[in-house]
Write a protein that holds these residues in place. Structure first.
Motif, PDB file in Angstrom:
ATOM      1  N   TYR A 164      -2.159  -4.505  -4.650  1.00 13.28           N
ATOM      2  CA  TYR A 164      -1.593  -3.174  -4.841  1.00 13.28           C
ATOM      3  C   TYR A 164      -0.770  -2.654  -3.665  1.00 13.28           C
ATOM      4  O   TYR A 164       0.164  -1.877  -3.849  1.00 13.28           O
ATOM      5  N   CYS A 165      -1.164  -3.018  -2.452  1.00 15.13           N
ATOM      6  CA  CYS A 165      -0.533  -2.396  -1.284  1.00 15.13           C
ATOM      7  C   CYS A 165       0.958  -2.696  -1.224  1.00 15.13           C
ATOM      8  O   CYS A 165       1.395  -3.818  -1.428  1.00 15.13           O
ATOM      9  N   LYS A 166       1.738  -1.641  -0.961  1.00 11.10           N
ATOM     10  CA  LYS A 166       3.188  -1.799  -0.841  1.00 11.10           C
ATOM     11  C   LYS A 166       3.689  -1.468   0.564  1.00 11.10           C
ATOM     12  O   LYS A 166       4.885  -1.243   0.774  1.00 11.10           O
ATOM     13  N   ALA A 189      -3.708   3.270  -4.871  1.00 18.49           N
ATOM     14  CA  ALA A 189      -5.152   3.087  -4.994  1.00 18.49           C
ATOM     15  C   ALA A 189      -5.521   1.685  -4.533  1.00 18.49           C
ATOM     16  O   ALA A 189      -6.277   0.962  -5.183  1.00 18.49           O
ATOM     17  N   ALA A 190      -4.945   1.315  -3.394  1.00 12.62           N
ATOM     18  CA  ALA A 190      -5.113  -0.051  -2.896  1.00 12.62           C
ATOM     19  C   ALA A 190      -6.319  -0.187  -1.976  1.00 12.62           C
ATOM     20  O   ALA A 190      -6.700  -1.287  -1.612  1.00 12.62           O
ATOM     21  N   ILE A 191      -6.902   0.945  -1.588  1.00 14.97           N
ATOM     22  CA  ILE A 191      -7.905   0.911  -0.534  1.00 14.97           C
ATOM     23  C   ILE A 191      -9.307   1.167  -1.091  1.00 14.97           C
ATOM     24  O   ILE A 191      -9.515   2.122  -1.837  1.00 14.97           O
ATOM     25  N   THR A 192     -10.213   0.291  -0.732  1.00 16.25           N
ATOM     26  CA  THR A 192     -11.620   0.581  -0.988  1.00 16.25           C
ATOM     27  C   THR A 192     -12.236   0.971   0.350  1.00 16.25           C
ATOM     28  O   THR A 192     -12.003   0.308   1.358  1.00 16.25           O
TER      29      THR A 192
END
Ligand SMILES: Cc1ncc(C[n+]2csc(CCOP(=O)(O)OP(=O)(O)O)c2C)c(N)n1
Ligand SMILES: Cc1ncc(C[n+]2csc(CCOP(=O)(O)OP(=O)(O)O)c2C)c(N)n1
Ligand code: SF4
Ligand code: SF4
Ligand code: SF4
Ligand code: SF4
Ligand code: SF4
Ligand code: SF4
Ligand SMILES: [Mg+2]
Ligand SMILES: [Mg+2]
Lengths: 181, 370, 257, 83, 370, 257, 83, 181
Positions: free
Chosen positions: D13-15, D64-67
């Motif tokens: 997800y991360c951009k 919403a790439a981070i947990t």
């Protein structure tokens, strides 16, 4: 066998309703029938007319140029439709609203003082029923009784108190018979 | 169920109710308004959805949303209002979901008038919206047929996940005739497997008309075209009168067709061997019938209440097998039987030609009328 | 550190699909997406929610939100949502619309959905331009703001004044909850999330139309870094589009309390 | 003592937009110039200690790439003081 | 004026400016947006009117208003946006006033995609709005032709008090080619005698599309039809390539036509006697040319970027004089020369038939493609 | 009495044609017509005014007003007026629209004309129903009011709440003069006329969008005598649609003063 | 003494709606049951003296059917008092 | 004579501009030319390509399946277009972004470390010009000088300070010659 009738007059003279009464009666008697109004934008004081066609087979056009019969409730209607009645056809005129006689001789015509009779019955709104009575008495279409029965069956319950007056108007009108051509 | 006297617009509304229409969205416009008014009373009575939308544009998109749930939905309007629906119609077609639309045509173009006309044939039959799509188009010519075709419209729409249009003119909408209503179908309680109903115990679904990738869009287009081939194979409807021994044929749909029937009868009474074809499905069009008929007869008269829109389809299908002539009244005028009878006389008398354009000949004749 | 002794503070919500979005890096459309998804998760609405995507950069919202979706013509999402909701009054119906979509071409539909008190929740992403088509002027473009169709900056004399949709819709009796929030910093994002929750509460209680306007960035067409975009939003958009509650029906106020 | 936390950034997800970088109150996130995602971005990651698991980075992350994980404070309480 | 490298959309905008377009109204939509953007800079520079409307629906009605003043006005859009203009188009047609509309078609139906397509042929050529009307439709296949036809569009619109549509697909809008711009025409300072300009020293005027009385509407309809006959007589445009000795003909408009040109050249190189007809006016359609060509050749191949919309017109006009075959790519895919060359091979090899429908045969062939 | 010694207190204005209108007896559309015509006469604008008629009972306004006119599709008069005005900034451009036309189908166009500050004058006849098509519900129909499409009275739960167009448009920066007046008695008619004059003044001074909402009767579809209609208007409409000035730009206030 | 006035109602325009009747402060207008216009309406007219030429009837008339005249007060002033 | 060239790469690599430069030069030299891009919604990180066709007669299709030459600025472009280059045609590869050789033998191919060269010149954005230089040196289309002239004439004044760098990049690229087939 097909019979075409045009009812014509001012808006408010009940010509659309008179046509519907015939349509109901025809249907109740197993005939095919079409009722088609002229319709226009919601404006007062215009003219109104409807064409009713009664037949024993599938009806083609719901309009004709030369109808079997015309009920003319006022002068403009007489002027417009007198020339169009089919030869040998019928022209029922509300003489209360018309100041001239019918000139065509090869059609059956009858002058009925509709407004006066209706006012005599106490309700000017019955003029259309008077003229309808005259129509039925002259044109071999449906017996008066059949029409009365249909009126009873299709008039909304809340208007049933007006039935006797309607019958009376029909019968008063039916007394007027056209001259034979 | 006994016959009752119904006004066309009201009869269509009641037929839709009985066919299980769960939601109606519309906007007033003459000569269709009674349909909306009838629904405004009837639908809430039954606990069903009725919305008088802010416009026809909104109405068709409410239909779009409701149709995505897989339930039976409809809208109705008349010519200018239908023009406002073209984008929505294209979207619904592209999403391949069922919906019913009733179009009670009036005189145009522009604001025109409110009298009966058939001048939206091309718009509805050949795609007034953008993109390749087909609508199923049913053209009744009487109140009873309006009732029957309205019910059929819901069935066909569902069967082919297509918009089905009931296309009539103002005179049928305003006319009263005896008609028998269909039985009352209960509302749907189960929804088709493509419908958007909330992703409960299943994968999520979505419905859209986007295929950003051209090959995917092409595949969707081809899928729709192939489905249309099925419609063409299964659903063509028409009615013929006196065609068995006919040497001449009149072709007309809806009101034109029924007016022509009177003229054909009159001509038959005079001994002229003329018959009538009244296409009922305008899309798919009864092509085979017209093709065969063109081979059978010596001349064809197309009668419309427009400037010859179906005429071009007849000319295409007839492929020059028989001369085609044309008659029409425009701008809200209904032709009368005697006018058509005159045209049948002309046809029977001949000579007829395959050259030139029947519209040009008709226009020349109309010159003397106006 | 042993995971046994950890708690998950934040994890991607179930109501988002496992798909990388097509949004540009740092575009706050994504923030709005995850907030909506979180609220739907938290309220347990996923299996009865139906979304209506609009035409704009968020046209593919249906690929990213993990529940049923339809996709409306440009501007017509409120009409389409009306259609869905009238058939399924018990489902939760939302629209997700950009400012071009809602405030330009779709003005009639949003006003009338609000006037009807249509029981839907509208999420309105205001990024002061048409993102999808490459950054043209929107009704929300600020006076003087340069876009590809206001190349010399929006000239209010010929191109008119920005529309404040929340203020406009708040004049309608049918609108129950109309608020403006912003996505430019953590605090405001939290407030936005609360408003989104309230909007759904309003719908669940049948109180009628709810809309949350969310000020959002468009780094690509603004030609700024994502970080600078947040700043620009704060410094230029918020003064023109003040954050706040524009319509809160008494019945809604009770929910919040 | 602030609680201990950590984040995991999904490469899917991360951009690399750096919004988390700018938002982290502890300034412990940076793009990782060494790594490239399938989409061609340098993903964010913790580059030093000090994450408190406050979750702010996740809130601002558009993808919403981070947990975000944080030590379980109940667990901490169970551990003798000074441990 | 020297040739410059122009993007289609920009070139059309500049051509319109030079043709004296005094007011532009539009709404962004890919693949047309550059045209609007160009105008947003250029028109205010010249002190002319530019409005980015709130929608295509509003844009066409701004055009309607501006057109009533008798000045030169235009709008531009792409497929879904054009669908929203259908009511307005019908009104403008019914009011008999000139306006220019540029339609840069994309894949559909519905939202579809933004790739080039020709699937709005029917909508534009056969009337997507309600009522009987005709639009003059010009289909350029290059940037230079887009420029030239844009100028012509203003002239024809004015001459026939009609809407004139420049119909192209996204690829021409997005493509760059060298083109020469027309001379700069000054803005009109006198207005035609039907225009609404304020009733100074003359009787008041009004412009509308209402004819509440059907005979008046019929008269208006007939007037428009007769004017259309003049357009048919005077304004047909097309281009043929290698037709002199051709035994086979390819017919395609716009991009399809120019792609076909490559294929025809390749076929000629192989010795196949094939020619090309590229209709430029899609309405009025070059009917006579097609009719003659059908008599000349042994087979016709129609190539489109839609499911065969012009095909039906060709079939109608060919009247079975020559077998017609069909090839298309859909959904935003442009056909490539080698695909069309394959089809020409098939055509030349035969056997060809007059039976069945060319679309069905094409669909069957496409089955193996997808 | 000798005419030498008389003055004419009132005569039919030149800006009305010598045509009997198709309006029903007592319909106050006619009052609005003569007020506009009087103001145009008094201000000497007849030869540079262009009217835009809409679709509704006033569709034929162009037959009655004695200056140049065009006729717009239903709801689109503000867009058409924009087209005219942008070509002829020096002409006086007015639209005449009903409540169905302006507040229902034409909502987007009126909002955007106002937002753009389009320099036109809008006369908005609010008669709480669709007169032309026979009395259906309009967005302005009062709660509980019976119409042919709200046969049991407008049910706000399913048919929504009336829209107050003046209040709504007043939220827009581009709107310079937005007021509501009524045509139900001589005093209010005089105030309406003043407002009409102010609207034209606003346009002549290039101050932007002006609108005068006029509460009007529809005796035919309300099924009342003309006289009772005036009463019904006063008793039922005015409470819902308060008369007053909703937007008066400072520059406009100077005109009035 | 109030000024003297009179009205003329045009048969072409009057539709007999009675709005002038209701509005006239002097109550001097009525529909004329004797006459019928070409459109079939009983037109309004003054049925008694007392019109002051106030113009109110004209203001409320939807059909701009009424022309209102009033004696010229300057003329009155020129006439000797008591005349 | 017709030459078709496809320029393909990531968005941002300047493939559209490289194609336009050829188009301008062709026009300035009296040739017919078409330049057609792939176009898509405003999204970052996608691929971009354009087709340029240069001819001495009216150009038919602006797109071809089998181009005369391909400039592949990255691996996906190489993968997509290598199989499509016309037999005997040209494939110019930006080897900086590609980790495999060209496999087809019946085409002229050349590997140009575009990024490295451009970075060497101090501006990574010149990669497209380097590759264009290599194209022009290999494909008999237009002399390098003609392209330089067109660049000067059509580049907006404000970018003219970049001209020398562009020329240098073109010339650096032009040093790379393909193997003869
Ligand atoms: C009828 C129609 N007109 C125009 C378009 C083109 N279009 C697509 S998205 C868009 C604007 C979207 O802007 P906005 O709603 O602000 O969303 P954003 O992309 O900024 O999030 C436009 C004009 C379309 N698809 N359909
Ligand atoms: C697109 C379209 N939809 C519907 C109509 C039908 N129509 C004509 S007038 C009218 C309503 C007019 O109501 P309003 O604007 O309130 O004016 P009024 O007659 O009450 O003065 C409608 C719906 C139309 N002509 N065009
Ligand atoms: S274009 Fe703007 S709004 Fe659209 S995804 Fe990119 S940054 Fe977001
Ligand atoms: S905010 Fe999210 S997408 Fe942006 S850099 Fe951080 S983790 Fe990556
Ligand atoms: S959880 Fe808080 S401290 Fe840890 S990285 Fe994220 S923002 Fe920084
Ligand atoms: S229908 Fe109503 S609004 Fe229309 S003219 Fe009659 S009274 Fe007036
Ligand atoms: S108000 Fe006018 S139309 Fe009505 S009765 Fe009086 S004069 Fe006649
Ligand atoms: S002018 Fe005044 S007093 Fe005279 S009739 Fe009219 S309202 Fe009555
Ligand atoms: Mg936006
Ligand atoms: Mg109204």
């Amino acid at each position: 066998m097909q019979t075409e009738i045009i009812f014509a007059g001012f808006g408010g003279q009940g010509v659309l309703f008179a046509g519907q009464v015939v349509a109901y009666a025809a249907m109740d008697n197993g005939l095919e029938v079409t009722w088609i109004p002229s319709y226009g934008p919601e404006m007062r004081g215009g003219t109104a007319n409807c064409t009713v066609i009664v037949s024993d087979e599938e009806i083609g056009s719901p309009q004709v140029r030369y109808p079997t019969a015309v009920v003319a409730m006022n002068l403009p209607s007489l002027d417009k439709y007198e020339p169009l009645v089919k030869e040998g056809g019928y022209l029922i005129v509300n003489s209360s609203m018309v100041d001239r006689p019918v000139s065509r001789k090869e059609i059956h015509s009858v002058m009925v003082p509709g407004n006066e009779i209706a006012e005599g019955l106490g309700d000017k709104k019955m003029t259309n029923m008077v003229l309808l009575g005259a129509l039925l008495a002259n044109v071999p279409l449906l017996p008066l009784e059949a029409v009365e029965k249909s009126l009873r069956e299709h008039l909304p319950e809340k208007h049933h108190r007006l039935l006797p007056l309607n019958y009376q108007a029909l019968r008063e009108g039916a007394r007027f018979l056209a001259e034979k051509v | 169920m006994a016959r009752e006297l119904w006004k066309g617009n009201n009869a269509i509304a009641e037929a839709a109710v009985r066919a299980g229409c769960a939601a109606y969205f519309g906007y007033p416009i003459t000569p269709q308004t009674e349909l909306l008014e009838y629904m405004s009373a009837r639908m809430p009575q039954l606990g069903r959805a009725f919305v008088q939308a802010e416009s026809e544009l909104a109405a068709i998109n409410m239909v779009y949303g409701a149709a995505c749930t897989g339930t039976r939905v409809m809208s109705s309007s008349s010519s200018p209002g239908v023009s406002l629906m073209m984008e929505g119609v294209s979207y619904i077609a592209g999403t391949e979901i069922p919906a019913v639309l009733v179009d009670v045509m009036r005189g145009g173009p522009g604001l025109g008038n409110i009298a009966p006309a058939q001048s939206d044939y091309n718009q509805i039959v050949h795609g007034g919206g953008h993109g390749d799509y087909n609508l199923i188009v049913l053209a009744p010519s009487s109140v009873q047929e309006s009732v029957d075709l309205t019910v059929l419209a819901f069935d066909l729409a569902e069967k082919y996940r297509s918009i089905c249009v009931v296309l009539l003119d103002g005179s049928i909408g305003q006319m009263m005739e005896p008609a028998e209503m269909p039985p009352f179908q209960p509302l749907r309680t189960e929804y088709p497997d493509w419908a958007v109903t909330g992703a409960k115990d299943r994968e999520r679904r979505f419905l859209s008309s986007i295929y950003l990738d051209p090959p995917q869009e092409e595949a969707a287009n081809l899928r729709m075209l192939r489905r249309w081939q099925e419609v063409q194979a299964n659903e063509i409807r028409y009615k013929t009168y006196y065609m068995d021994d006919a040497k001449f044929a009149v072709i007309g749909f809806g009101s034109s067709g029924r007016v022509a029937l009177s003229a054909v009868r009159a001509a038959r009474a005079e001994g002229i061997p003329v018959g009538l074809l009244r296409p009922i499905t305008l899309n798919p069009f009864p092509e085979k019938v017209v093709e065969d008929l063109a081979k059978q007869v010596e001349g064809i008269l197309v009668v419309e209440m427009n400037s010859g829109q179906m005429l071009e389809d007849i000319r295409r299908i007839a492929k020059g097998a028989a001369p085609v002539e044309f008659f029409a009244r425009l701008g809200g005028i209904m032709p009368l039987p005697d006018e058509i009878l005159d045209e049948i006389h002309r046809l029977a008398k001949g000579p007829l030609t395959l050259e030139g354009h029947p519209r040009d000949r008709w226009l020349a004749r109309m010159g003397t009328l106006n | 550190m042993d995971t046994q002794e950890e708690v998950i503070v934040y994890a991607r919500p179930d109501s988002l699909t496992k798909t990388n979005t097509h949004y540009c890096p740092g575009c706050t459309h994504g923030v709005a997406h995850h907030l909506i998804a979180e609220v739907i998760d938290e309220m347990g609405l996923r299996d009865r929610t139906i979304g209506v995507a609009s035409v704009g950069c968020s046209v593919f919202a249906y690929n990213y939100m993990n529940f049923d979706f339809v996709q409306a013509p440009h501007g017509r999402a409120p009409a389409m949502a009306t259609g869905v909701k009238r058939v399924f009054p018990d489902k939760v119906v939302l629209t997700y619309q950009g400012d071009g979509d809602l405030a330009s071409i779709g003005m009639a539909e949003i006003v009338h959905a609000a006037a009807r008190g249509e029981n839907i929740s509208v999420f309105f992403l205001n990024n002061a331009n048409y993102g999808m088509t490459g950054g043209q002027m929107a009704p929300t473009t600020l006076p003087g703001q340069k876009t590809t169709s206001s190349p010399n900056g929006r000239d209010v004399e010929t191109q008119g004044y920005p529309i404040r949709a929340s203020e406009l819709l708040a004049t309608l009796d049918g609108a129950s909850y109309v608020v403006r929030r912003s996505l430019h910093d953590p605090k405001n994002i939290r407030l936005a999330k609360k408003a989104i929750r309230t909007a759904f509460e309003v719908q669940l209680r049948g109180l009628g139309f709810s809309m949350v306007e969310l000020l959002s960035t468009c780094p690509t067409n603004w030609e700024m870094t994502p970080q600078n975009s947040l700043k620009w939003l704060e410094e230029h958009m918020i003064p023109y589009y003040p954050l706040g509650d524009y319509k809160v029906n008494p019945a809604v106020a009770e929910i919040k309390g | 003592m602030p609680p201990k936390g950590r984040i995991i950034v999904s490469d899917l997800y991360c951009k690399g937009c750096e919004l988390c970088v700018g938002a982290c109150p502890q300034a412990v996130i940076a793009l990782n110039p060494e790594r490239i995602t399938a989409k061609g971005y340098h993903p964010a990651s913790l580059f030093k200690d000090g994450c408190t698991g406050c979750g702010i980075c996740a809130i601002v992350c558009p993808d919403a790439a981070i947990t975000v994980y944080r030590e379980d404070l109940r667990a901490r309480r169970a551990i003798p003081a000074g441990a």
